[in-house]
Enzyme design. Structure first.
Site, short mmCIF file in Angstrom:
data_model
loop_
_atom_site.label_atom_id
_atom_site.label_comp_id
_atom_site.label_asym_id
_atom_site.label_seq_id
_atom_site.Cartn_x
_atom_site.Cartn_y
_atom_site.Cartn_z
N ILE A 34 9.40 13.42 -23.64
CA ILE A 34 10.52 12.61 -23.53
C ILE A 34 10.36 11.20 -23.98
O ILE A 34 11.35 10.34 -24.01
CB ILE A 34 11.01 12.54 -21.86
CG1 ILE A 34 9.75 12.42 -21.15
CG2 ILE A 34 11.70 13.98 -21.56
CD1 ILE A 34 10.17 12.22 -19.36
N GLY A 37 4.39 6.39 -26.33
CA GLY A 37 4.10 4.80 -26.59
C GLY A 37 2.57 4.68 -27.30
O GLY A 37 2.29 5.78 -27.91
N SER A 38 1.87 3.73 -27.31
CA SER A 38 0.75 3.45 -27.94
C SER A 38 -0.23 4.62 -27.38
O SER A 38 -1.17 4.93 -28.10
CB SER A 38 0.15 2.12 -27.68
OG SER A 38 0.54 1.82 -26.44
N PHE A 39 -0.26 4.73 -26.04
CA PHE A 39 -1.41 5.32 -25.45
C PHE A 39 -1.28 7.02 -25.81
O PHE A 39 -2.18 7.80 -25.47
CB PHE A 39 -1.21 5.39 -23.78
CG PHE A 39 0.11 5.74 -23.57
CD1 PHE A 39 0.52 7.16 -23.25
CD2 PHE A 39 1.19 4.72 -23.64
CE1 PHE A 39 1.66 7.43 -22.71
CE2 PHE A 39 2.44 5.21 -23.09
CZ PHE A 39 2.77 6.49 -22.96
N ALA A 41 1.89 10.37 -25.06
CA ALA A 41 3.25 10.64 -24.65
C ALA A 41 3.65 10.85 -23.67
O ALA A 41 2.87 10.98 -22.41
CB ALA A 41 3.57 11.95 -25.57
N ASP A 151 5.66 -6.80 -18.39
CA ASP A 151 6.37 -6.22 -19.59
C ASP A 151 7.90 -5.61 -19.37
O ASP A 151 8.26 -4.68 -19.37
CB ASP A 151 5.59 -4.99 -20.00
CG ASP A 151 6.01 -4.58 -21.62
OD1 ASP A 151 6.66 -5.54 -22.22
OD2 ASP A 151 5.30 -3.45 -22.03
P1 ADP Z 1 4.40 2.60 -22.92
O1 ADP Z 1 3.19 1.79 -22.10
O2 ADP Z 1 3.83 3.22 -24.17
O3 ADP Z 1 5.68 1.63 -22.92
P2 ADP Z 1 5.95 3.95 -20.86
O4 ADP Z 1 5.40 4.03 -19.28
O5 ADP Z 1 6.92 2.91 -20.85
O6 ADP Z 1 4.80 3.73 -21.92
O7 ADP Z 1 6.77 5.04 -21.26
C1 ADP Z 1 7.07 5.53 -22.55
C2 ADP Z 1 8.26 5.97 -22.39
O8 ADP Z 1 8.52 7.34 -21.73
C3 ADP Z 1 9.49 5.19 -21.54
O9 ADP Z 1 10.06 4.30 -22.28
C4 ADP Z 1 10.59 6.14 -21.11
O10 ADP Z 1 11.67 6.34 -22.10
C5 ADP Z 1 9.72 7.56 -20.95
N1 ADP Z 1 9.23 7.50 -19.50
C6 ADP Z 1 8.37 6.81 -18.84
N2 ADP Z 1 8.28 7.12 -17.62
C7 ADP Z 1 9.17 7.89 -17.28
C8 ADP Z 1 9.65 8.70 -16.13
N3 ADP Z 1 8.83 8.49 -15.01
N4 ADP Z 1 10.75 9.55 -16.43
C9 ADP Z 1 11.27 9.45 -17.35
N5 ADP Z 1 11.00 9.18 -18.74
C10 ADP Z 1 9.83 8.12 -18.50
MG MG Z 2 7.01 0.91 -22.00
#
Ligand code: ADP
Ligand code: MG
Length: 341
Positions: A34, A37-39, A41, A151
Site C-alpha cells: 500500500i 519509502g526508502s526502507f 514497503a 517529518d
Molecule cells: P517512509 O519513512 O518511507 O515515509 P511511512 O511510514 O511514511 O514510510 O510509510 C510510507 C507510506 O505507507 C505512507 O505514506 C502511507 O501511504 C503508507 N502507510 C504507512 N503506515 C500506514 C498505516 N498504518 N496504514 C496505512 N498506510 C500506511
Molecule cells: Mg513517510
C-alpha cells in the site's frame, strides 16, 4: 559497537525484548503493498488469529549499512512503543524474519497526500481544519512528552476508517527535545532545522512550522517552492520571508493560523499547545467532516481511470468483507482484476 549491537543481534536483552519471537509469515496473510519509502514497503495484511486488518512496514537490515539500518529499526520501534494517543498511529509489535523487521501497526486507509492525489484538487477549508486539528492534537501529545516528530507533511498524516486523523512515520522522530540534527523533508523543514547545522538547537516548534507548510500543501496541492530543487528550497526557506496562502478565498482564521505556524523566529511561533486554542481548529464544523471526506474519496477512486485506480485502490481494501485476498487470491499484480468495479 553502537548501543543496539550488530545488525540482527539480540544479545542485549533490552533489544531482544523489542521483538516478538513468532514467525510473522504464519501470523499474517493476504499481504498487499500500500505504500513504500526508502526502507522498503508498507503492506495491508490480515492477522490470521482474529482476521483483523493491520498495516505492516517491512524494513530490511541486510546488505550495505546493515548496522545503521538495524539501529534505525530499533529507534523507530522504541519510539512507536511509547505512543499512546488517539491521534498517533497505534503500534502492535515487531517481528523478525530473514533480515527483515515487520513493524505491525493499526491500518489506515491512506494519507492526506493520497487524498490530494485522488481528487487532484485542494481540500475544502473545513476538511483542512479537521485534518490539521487531529494532527495538532497528536503533536501536542508528542511535545508534552518532549518528543519531536520532525517529518510532518500530508504524506505522514494518515486517516483511519472511522474518520480519525493519525500521525504516522516515526522514522525521523527525536525522543528528546531540544535536538540539533538535520532531519526531515526539505520543503517542509523549519528555518531553524536548516540553520541548526551551525547555530545549535531546536524543539517541537519545528513541527508547528511543518504543520503550517502542510496546511498550504492541503490548500494548494503542493508545498511552497516545490518546483525548486531541494538545495535551493532549503536556502530559500532559511533566507527569505515565510510563505503565505496564495488564494484570497480562504477565511481570515485559516490565514492567521498558517501565518502563526510560519513565524520564522521560533520564539514568535506559538507552541502546539497554544495553537489548540486557535479559532481555525476550534470553529464549529460538522463532526462527520472526515468521514464524508473518506466517502467522497472512495467514490472518486471508483471513478479513476485504470492506471490511477491501480495506484489508489488501496483506499478501498478494507471494504471487501474478507479483504482483497478474498476476491483476488494470490494473483499476479499484472492480471489482477479491478475488483471493486
Ligand atoms: P517512509 O519513512 O518511507 O515515509 P511511512 O511510514 O511514511 O514510510 O510509510 C510510507 C507510506 O505507507 C505512507 O505514506 C502511507 O501511504 C503508507 N502507510 C504507512 N503506515 C500506514 C498505516 N498504518 N496504514 C496505512 N498506510 C500506511
Ligand atoms: Mg513517510
Amino acid at each position: 559497537m553502537p548501543a543496539g549491537g550488530r545488525a540482527g543481534s539480540l544479545k542485549d536483552p533490552d533489544v531482544a525484548e523489542l521483538f516478538f519471537k513468532d514467525d510473522p509469515e504464519k501470523l499474517f496473510s493476504d499481504l498487499r503493498e500500500i505504500g513504500h519509502g526508502s526502507f522498503g514497503a508498507v503492506y495491508f495484511a490480515r492477522d490470521v488469529r482474529n482476521s483483523e486488518v493491520v498495516a505492516i512496514k517491512k524494513m530490511s537490515y541486510s546488505g550495505k549499512q546493515s548496522n545503521e539500518k538495524w539501529q534505525d529499526i530499533i529507534k523507530e520501534v522504541r519510539f512507536l512503543q511509547k505512543l499512546r494517543h488517539p491521534n498517533t498511529i497505534q503500534y502492535r509489535g515487531c517481528y523478525l524474519r530473514e533480515h527483515t523487521a515487520w513493524l505491525v501497526m493499526e491500518y489506515c486507509l491512506g494519507s492526506a497526500s493520497d487524498l490530494l492525489e485522488v481528487h487532484k484538487k485542494p481540500l475544502q477549508e473545513v476538511e483542512i481544519a479537521a485534518v490539521t486539528h487531529g494532527a495538532l492534537q497528536g503533536l501536542a501529545y508528542l511535545h508534552s512528552h518532549n518528543m519531536i516528530h520532525r517529518d510532518v507533511k500530508a504524506g505522514n498524516i494518515l486517516l483511519s476508517e472511522p474518520g480519525l486523523v493519525k500521525l504516522g512515520d516515526f522514522g525521523s522522530a527525536s525522543i528528546m527535545a531540544p535536538a540539533n540534527s538535520f532531519v526531515g523533508t526539505p520543503y517542509w523543514m523549519a528555518p531553524e532545522v536548516i540553520l541548526a547545522m551551525d547555530e545549535g538547537q531546536y524543539d517541537g516548534k519545528v513541527d508547528v512550522w511543518s504543520l503550517g507548510i502542510t496546511c498550504i500543501e492541503l490548500a494548494e496541492r503542493k508545498p511552497p517552492l516545490f518546483n525548486m530543487n531541494a538545495m535551493s528550497a532549503l536556502y530559500h526557506i532559511a533566507q527569505n520571508e515565510s510563505p503565505v496562502l496564495q488564494s484570497g478565498h480562504w477565511s481570515e482564521y485559516f490565514r492567521n493560523f498558517v501565518d502563526s505556524c510560519l513565524q520564522k523566529i521560533p520564539q514568535d511561533r506559538p507552541t502546539s499547545e497554544v495553537l489548540l486554542k486557535h479559532r481555525f481548529v476550534l470553529r464549529e464544523r460538522p463532526p462527520t467532516v472526515i468521514m464524508d471526506l473518506i466517502q467522497r474519496t472512495k467514490d472518486a477512486v471508483r471513478e479513476l481511470d485504470n492506471l490511477q485506480y491501480r495506484k489508489m485502490k488501496k483506499i478501498l481494501f478494507q471494504e471487501a468483507p474478507n479483504g482483497p485476498g478474498a476476491e483476488a487470491p494470490e494473483e499476479e499484480e499484472e492480471t489482477e482484476p479491478y475488483m471493486h468495479r
